[in-house]
Design a protein around this motif. Structure first.
Motif, PDB file in Angstrom:
ATOM      1  N   ALA A 101      47.768  60.821  43.430  1.00 50.98           N
ATOM      2  CA  ALA A 101      47.665  59.390  43.143  1.00 50.98           C
ATOM      3  C   ALA A 101      46.648  58.754  44.083  1.00 50.98           C
ATOM      4  CB  ALA A 101      49.025  58.721  43.289  1.00 50.98           C
ATOM      5  N   LEU A 102      45.590  58.194  43.511  1.00 50.24           N
ATOM      6  CA  LEU A 102      44.554  57.508  44.287  1.00 50.24           C
ATOM      7  C   LEU A 102      44.828  56.010  44.193  1.00 50.24           C
ATOM      8  CD1 LEU A 102      41.443  59.557  43.098  1.00 50.24           C
ATOM      9  CD2 LEU A 102      42.874  59.921  45.128  1.00 50.24           C
ATOM     10  N   LYS A 103      45.193  55.415  45.313  1.00 53.38           N
ATOM     11  CA  LYS A 103      45.698  54.045  45.328  1.00 53.38           C
ATOM     12  C   LYS A 103      44.599  53.065  45.732  1.00 53.38           C
ATOM     13  CE  LYS A 103      48.783  55.707  48.156  1.00 53.38           C
ATOM     14  NZ  LYS A 103      48.559  57.162  47.913  1.00 53.38           N
ATOM     15  N   GLU A 104      44.151  52.299  44.755  1.00 51.36           N
ATOM     16  CA  GLU A 104      43.212  51.199  44.924  1.00 51.36           C
ATOM     17  C   GLU A 104      41.887  51.631  45.566  1.00 51.36           C
ATOM     18  OE1 GLU A 104      44.959  47.524  46.189  1.00 51.36           O
ATOM     19  OE2 GLU A 104      46.749  47.839  44.955  1.00 51.36           O
ATOM     20  N   PRO A 105      41.214  52.628  44.966  1.00 52.53           N
ATOM     21  CA  PRO A 105      39.898  53.005  45.480  1.00 52.53           C
ATOM     22  C   PRO A 105      38.940  51.815  45.446  1.00 52.53           C
ATOM     23  CG  PRO A 105      40.682  54.608  43.858  1.00 52.53           C
ATOM     24  CD  PRO A 105      41.597  53.429  43.792  1.00 52.53           C
ATOM     25  N   ASP A 106      38.235  51.611  46.542  1.00 56.15           N
ATOM     26  CA  ASP A 106      37.335  50.461  46.646  1.00 56.15           C
ATOM     27  C   ASP A 106      36.246  50.512  45.586  1.00 56.15           C
ATOM     28  OD1 ASP A 106      36.572  48.068  48.260  1.00 56.15           O
ATOM     29  OD2 ASP A 106      34.721  49.198  48.513  1.00 56.15           O
ATOM     30  N   ILE A 107      35.860  51.708  45.167  1.00 51.57           N
ATOM     31  CA  ILE A 107      34.782  51.802  44.189  1.00 51.57           C
ATOM     32  C   ILE A 107      35.175  51.178  42.857  1.00 51.57           C
ATOM     33  CG2 ILE A 107      35.371  54.096  43.237  1.00 51.57           C
ATOM     34  CD1 ILE A 107      32.276  54.631  43.329  1.00 51.57           C
ATOM     35  N   LEU A 108      36.466  51.175  42.540  1.00 49.26           N
ATOM     36  CA  LEU A 108      36.896  50.536  41.293  1.00 49.26           C
ATOM     37  C   LEU A 108      36.797  49.022  41.389  1.00 49.26           C
ATOM     38  CD1 LEU A 108      39.948  52.724  40.192  1.00 49.26           C
ATOM     39  CD2 LEU A 108      37.592  52.756  39.330  1.00 49.26           C
ATOM     40  N   MET A 109      37.045  48.454  42.572  1.00 47.45           N
ATOM     41  CA  MET A 109      36.841  47.028  42.772  1.00 47.45           C
ATOM     42  C   MET A 109      35.362  46.684  42.656  1.00 47.45           C
ATOM     43  SD  MET A 109      38.464  44.117  43.517  1.00 47.45           S
ATOM     44  CE  MET A 109      37.378  43.402  42.285  1.00 47.45           C
ATOM     45  N   ALA A 110      34.507  47.517  43.265  1.00 49.62           N
ATOM     46  CA  ALA A 110      33.064  47.295  43.184  1.00 49.62           C
ATOM     47  C   ALA A 110      32.579  47.414  41.741  1.00 49.62           C
ATOM     48  CB  ALA A 110      32.327  48.292  44.075  1.00 49.62           C
ATOM     49  N   LEU A 111      33.113  48.383  41.008  1.00 55.00           N
ATOM     50  CA  LEU A 111      32.750  48.570  39.608  1.00 55.00           C
ATOM     51  C   LEU A 111      33.189  47.374  38.765  1.00 55.00           C
ATOM     52  CD1 LEU A 111      31.749  50.361  37.262  1.00 55.00           C
ATOM     53  CD2 LEU A 111      34.025  51.398  37.210  1.00 55.00           C
ATOM     54  N   ALA A 112      34.424  46.920  38.980  1.00 54.04           N
ATOM     55  CA  ALA A 112      34.940  45.780  38.222  1.00 54.04           C
ATOM     56  C   ALA A 112      34.102  44.537  38.454  1.00 54.04           C
ATOM     57  CB  ALA A 112      36.402  45.513  38.607  1.00 54.04           C
ATOM     58  N   ASN A 113      33.699  44.308  39.697  1.00 51.57           N
ATOM     59  CA  ASN A 113      32.881  43.134  39.991  1.00 51.57           C
ATOM     60  C   ASN A 113      31.464  43.279  39.460  1.00 51.57           C
ATOM     61  OD1 ASN A 113      34.855  41.563  41.137  1.00 51.57           O
ATOM     62  ND2 ASN A 113      34.431  42.235  43.234  1.00 51.57           N
TER      63      ASN A 113
END
Length: 352
Positions: A101-113
């Motif tokens: 389980a990968l919990k809240e990878p920062d790259i997904l936040m960067a991708l979403a933004n």
């Protein structure tokens, strides 16, 4: 020198973040054990990083797509509305050899933004889809053959849900009721009030919903009204995607089911997300320390009884305010009407 091919081939080169404006993706050297032990894979993962490399994002995407022999795996997803035990659920499902389980990878936040603000990606759906698919597949690389990757993005990245469904990734929308959400905001104090205002600004970049509210009007909202609005924004998104989906994906889950029937709930979530846990293992996890610890700090004892007691005390102290805000927010419509429970609820077997 580490080549781009080596960065893409080795899951220990974890995609840490990206910046589409600079055409950059950064990889961090980590281990599976380090990822597993870290509560959140944002700046807080720094202690497990032993090296970093940057590469041109466009070249990384091109190289990845050009390798026809590359075996890719679509991860499973837990999307959530915040303050609803998503970290607890991800920790409970994490099992070496079965699920990482990968919990809240920062790259997904960067991708979403990036999807929110990059004008090229906003105009070119094909280019946006290519980057999203690349990042999802990159995160889906397995450290061991039979171990499925489970992604739990931060709730600020809920705009990635339509992309997960486009790829037919097994997905769960985890949520809680508004009153519980507001009590959590109150409990966490001023930093959380600042957090929900930041989230309001982020979500107002999404099409529809909060974006239609004039800034001057939004500035007049109280902290708890802002919190109620971002809760509603997220549940409207979940409802829209749940209603438009076909087949058996995605499903929704009220987090209270996890606390009330942990073993049965874990079994149902594992089946839906195709994680292949053994039933006996899930029963052991449900009765083990994970459900008696703070999901963000394993050293602190914390269980559902303590959570309920804290919420009851805060609800009693702030009941008058909550009694005003909850019906006000439930009477709003930012573009998508919904009722609780949300559509497509996960079927959880009865305990006993």
């Amino acid at each position: 020198m580490t080549t781009l091919d080596a960065l893409l081939a080795d899951p220990e080169w974890f995609p840490e973040t990206l910046d589409t404006s600079r055409d950059m993706i950064r990889f961090a050297r980590v281990t599976a054990a380090g990822l597993r032990a870290t509560p959140f894979l944002d700046q807080r993962m720094a202690p497990i990083v032993t090296d970093r490399r940057e590469a041109p994002l466009s070249q990384a995407v091109k190289t990845w797509r050009s390798d026809k022999a590359r075996k890719t795996h679509t991860p499973a997803f837990i999307f959530h509305s915040a303050f609803c035990c998503s970290t607890l659920l991800a920790r409970a499902l994490d099992a070496p050899g079965t699920c990482l389980a990968l919990k809240e990878p920062d790259i997904l936040m960067a991708l979403a933004n990036a999807l929110r603000v990059d004008e090229t990606l906003k105009r070119d759906a094909r280019a946006a889809n290519q980057i999203v698919d690349f990042i999802f597949e990159l995160l889906g690389r397995r450290f061991t053959g039979g171990e499925r990757i489970l992604l739990k993005p931060t709730n600020s990245a809920n705009n990635l849900l339509p992309h997960a469904l486009r790829l037919k990734a097994p997905s769960l929308a985890l949520y809680g009721d508004l009153r519980s959400f507001l009590v959590s905001v109150i409990k966490k104090g001023e930093p959380c009030k600042a957090f929900v205002r930041l989230q309001y600004n982020i979500f107002s970049l999404d099409p529809g919903g909060l974006s239609a509210i004039p800034h001057r009007q939004a500035m007049g909202l109280t902290d708890l009204q802002v919190a109620a609005m971002i809760w509603r924004h997220q549940l409207e998104l979940f409802t829209r995607e749940l209603e438009q989906s076909r087949g058996n994906n995605p499903v929704s889950l009220d987090f209270r089911a996890l606390l009330e029937s942990p073993a049965e709930c874990l079994a149902a979530v594992s089946r839906h997300l195709k994680l292949r846990h053994l039933p006996a293992d899930l029963t052991q996890i449900a009765n083990g320390p994970v459900f008696r610890q703070n999901s963000k700090d394993a050293q602190e004892e914390y269980d559902s009884a303590r959570r309920d007691a804290e919420e009851a005390e805060l609800d009693a102290r702030h009941g008058e305010t909550l009694d005003l805000i909850v019906p006000w927010a439930m009477g709003l419509n930012l573009g998508q009407a919904f009722d609780l429970p949300l559509p497509r609820p996960l079927t959880v077997a009865s305990a006993g």
